[in-house]
Design a protein around this motif. Sequence first.
Motif, PDB file in Angstrom:
ATOM      1  N   ARG A  17      83.441  -8.864 129.655  1.00 19.58           N
ATOM      2  CA  ARG A  17      82.176  -9.621 129.707  1.00 19.58           C
ATOM      3  C   ARG A  17      82.355 -10.827 128.798  1.00 19.58           C
ATOM      4  NH1 ARG A  17      77.091  -8.264 126.243  1.00 19.58           N
ATOM      5  NH2 ARG A  17      75.653  -9.883 126.911  1.00 19.58           N
TER       6      ARG A  17
ATOM      7  N   ILE B 260      78.259 -13.306 138.048  1.00 18.25           N
ATOM      8  CA  ILE B 260      77.506 -14.283 137.271  1.00 18.25           C
ATOM      9  C   ILE B 260      76.300 -13.551 136.685  1.00 18.25           C
ATOM     10  CG2 ILE B 260      76.372 -16.536 137.257  1.00 18.25           C
ATOM     11  CD1 ILE B 260      79.396 -16.564 138.035  1.00 18.25           C
ATOM     12  N   ARG B 261      76.332 -13.328 135.366  1.00 16.85           N
ATOM     13  CA  ARG B 261      75.295 -12.531 134.699  1.00 16.85           C
ATOM     14  C   ARG B 261      74.102 -13.354 134.242  1.00 16.85           C
ATOM     15  NH1 ARG B 261      75.394  -7.446 133.829  1.00 16.85           N
ATOM     16  NH2 ARG B 261      73.691  -7.774 132.362  1.00 16.85           N
TER      17      ARG B 261
ATOM     18  N   VAL C 169      84.140 -12.524 139.990  1.00 23.82           N
ATOM     19  CA  VAL C 169      83.434 -12.725 138.730  1.00 23.82           C
ATOM     20  C   VAL C 169      81.941 -12.588 139.010  1.00 23.82           C
ATOM     21  CG1 VAL C 169      82.878 -14.366 136.901  1.00 23.82           C
ATOM     22  CG2 VAL C 169      85.210 -14.269 137.819  1.00 23.82           C
TER      23      VAL C 169
ATOM     24  N   THR D 129      79.338 -14.116 132.101  1.00 23.46           N
ATOM     25  CA  THR D 129      80.038 -13.627 133.293  1.00 23.46           C
ATOM     26  C   THR D 129      80.674 -12.267 133.000  1.00 23.46           C
ATOM     27  OG1 THR D 129      82.127 -14.690 132.651  1.00 23.46           O
ATOM     28  CG2 THR D 129      80.635 -15.981 134.050  1.00 23.46           C
TER      29      THR D 129
ATOM     30  N   ALA E  41      86.574 -16.145 134.861  1.00 24.86           N
ATOM     31  CA  ALA E  41      85.345 -15.691 134.198  1.00 24.86           C
ATOM     32  C   ALA E  41      85.086 -16.489 132.924  1.00 24.86           C
ATOM     33  CB  ALA E  41      85.427 -14.200 133.889  1.00 24.86           C
TER      34      ALA E  41
ATOM     35  N   ILE F 157      76.241 -21.940 133.504  1.00 22.89           N
ATOM     36  CA  ILE F 157      76.558 -20.516 133.388  1.00 22.89           C
ATOM     37  C   ILE F 157      76.831 -20.189 131.926  1.00 22.89           C
ATOM     38  CG2 ILE F 157      78.207 -18.711 134.041  1.00 22.89           C
ATOM     39  CD1 ILE F 157      78.672 -20.353 136.675  1.00 22.89           C
TER      40      ILE F 157
ATOM     41  N   ASN G 119      78.515 -12.791 142.893  1.00 22.87           N
ATOM     42  CA  ASN G 119      79.875 -12.786 142.380  1.00 22.87           C
ATOM     43  C   ASN G 119      80.644 -13.907 143.061  1.00 22.87           C
ATOM     44  OD1 ASN G 119      80.362  -9.763 141.080  1.00 22.87           O
ATOM     45  ND2 ASN G 119      78.800  -9.825 142.667  1.00 22.87           N
TER      46      ASN G 119
END
Length: 194
Positions: A172, A92-93, A90, A37, A17, A34, A80
Motif C-alpha cells: 500500500r 486506486i484507493r 493497481v 494505491t 503503484a 492520486i 484498478n
Amino acid sequence: MEPLPLDFYSQDVDAVARSLLGVTLTVDGIGGPIVETEAYDAADPASHSFVGRTARNAAMFGPVGHAYVYRIYGLHQCLNIVCGTPGSAVLIRAIEPRHGIEIMRERRGIGMATASLCGGPGRLCAALSIDKAFDGVPLSQPPFLLTRGSHPEDVVAGPRIGISRAEDRARRYGLPRSPWLSRPFPENLPQRSK
C-alpha cells in the motif's frame, strides 16, 4: 495536458503503484491527484488473479493501461489499473478531490465533508461515477484522463487494507501527510523517495 504514455503501465506493478501518486485522475473532468494505491499481482495470495483467469478478473489479464472494475460487499465498485505482467493491477484507493467537488458531493450526498469524498476505493468510484461498465475500458481515452502532476517528495509503503491473506506485505503506497487518505499510515513506517 497529455495522458500518461502506454509504456508507463508496462512497468512492474509496485513501480506503477508508487509512480501513480501525484498523477491526476479525472473521469469526464471530475477528479484529482492520486494519493493512495495498492499493488496486486498473480503471485500474490491477496490478488483476484492468484486463482488464474476467471470471468470476474479477465481484465487483469488484458492490455495494460485498461481499467479493472469489480464490486465488493455487493455495494461498492473498485477501480484498478492493469499494468506490468498479466494478472497485475493497481487499486486506486484515494484521490484528493480537486475538480468538480460539487458534483462529487451530489453523487455522494449533500453536505459530505470534502476529506471524505474520495477516501477509499468505494467512495472514490461513487464520487467519479465509476461502475462495472468501465471494466476493461482503456484509461488513455475519454472519459478517463490520467496526467502527470507534481512529483511527491515522500512516499510511504505499508500493509494493505481489508485483505485476509498476505496482510504483512508492504504494497500500500501513499503520501504520508495527505488528509485525503482512506486511512492514515502508521507513524513508524520508513519514508522513501518516489
